[in-house]
Design a protein around this motif. Structure first.
Motif, mmCIF file in Angstrom:
data_model
loop_
_atom_site.group_PDB
_atom_site.id
_atom_site.type_symbol
_atom_site.label_atom_id
_atom_site.label_comp_id
_atom_site.label_asym_id
_atom_site.label_seq_id
_atom_site.Cartn_x
_atom_site.Cartn_y
_atom_site.Cartn_z
ATOM 1 N N ALA A 40 2.234 -13.221 56.546
ATOM 2 C CA ALA A 40 2.662 -12.063 57.759
ATOM 3 C C ALA A 40 4.192 -12.372 57.745
ATOM 4 N N LEU A 41 4.592 -13.596 57.920
ATOM 5 C CA LEU A 41 5.983 -13.752 57.995
ATOM 6 C C LEU A 41 6.943 -13.359 56.775
ATOM 7 N N LEU A 42 6.296 -13.898 55.658
ATOM 8 C CA LEU A 42 7.053 -13.396 54.421
ATOM 9 C C LEU A 42 7.002 -11.699 54.345
ATOM 10 N N ASP A 43 6.071 -11.022 54.703
ATOM 11 C CA ASP A 43 5.970 -9.520 54.693
ATOM 12 C C ASP A 43 7.073 -8.918 55.738
ATOM 13 N N LEU A 44 7.272 -9.636 56.885
ATOM 14 C CA LEU A 44 8.009 -9.322 57.810
ATOM 15 C C LEU A 44 9.660 -9.373 57.405
ATOM 16 N N LEU A 45 9.761 -10.760 56.784
ATOM 17 C CA LEU A 45 11.146 -10.886 56.131
ATOM 18 C C LEU A 45 11.507 -9.904 55.076
ATOM 19 N N GLU A 46 10.503 -9.560 54.363
ATOM 20 C CA GLU A 46 10.897 -8.397 53.183
ATOM 21 C C GLU A 46 11.136 -7.139 53.668
ATOM 22 N N ARG A 47 10.346 -6.893 54.887
ATOM 23 C CA ARG A 47 10.715 -5.366 55.408
ATOM 24 C C ARG A 47 12.158 -5.632 56.132
ATOM 25 N N LEU A 48 12.352 -6.635 56.665
ATOM 26 C CA LEU A 48 13.609 -6.652 57.378
ATOM 27 C C LEU A 48 14.998 -6.606 56.544
ATOM 28 N N ASP A 49 14.515 -7.251 55.400
ATOM 29 C CA ASP A 49 15.513 -7.304 54.134
ATOM 30 C C ASP A 49 15.705 -5.787 53.574
ATOM 31 N N GLU A 50 14.532 -5.104 53.345
ATOM 32 C CA GLU A 50 14.786 -3.864 52.883
ATOM 33 C C GLU A 50 15.269 -2.913 54.007
ATOM 34 N N ALA A 51 15.004 -2.942 55.129
ATOM 35 C CA ALA A 51 15.856 -2.380 56.143
ATOM 36 C C ALA A 51 17.231 -2.414 56.214
ATOM 37 N N GLU A 52 17.903 -3.824 56.108
ATOM 38 C CA GLU A 52 18.934 -3.982 55.961
ATOM 39 C C GLU A 52 19.556 -3.435 54.946
#
Length: 58
Positions: A40-52
């Protein structure tokens, strides 16, 4: 005349990393550091990278 170290502390109040407490804290830190990140944390980090990346795109 200098003051002697007090149970696990060096002069100046810093914790001696070789004291019993210092060794225990390092042991706990090493155990936590070795644990894998939850998916779940890895998914969140990936989504944040994508949003950035999307925010920087023209």
């Amino acid at each position: 005349m200098s003051k002697p170290a007090v149970s696990g502390r060096k002069q100046g109040g810093a914790l001696d990393p070789n004291s019993v407490v210092g060794r225990r804290l390092k042991s706990f830190y090493d155990a936590i550091e070795a644990e894998p990140l939850p998916d779940a944390l890895l998914d969140l980090l990936e989504r944040l990278d994508e949003a950035e990346r999307n925010a920087k795109a023209p």
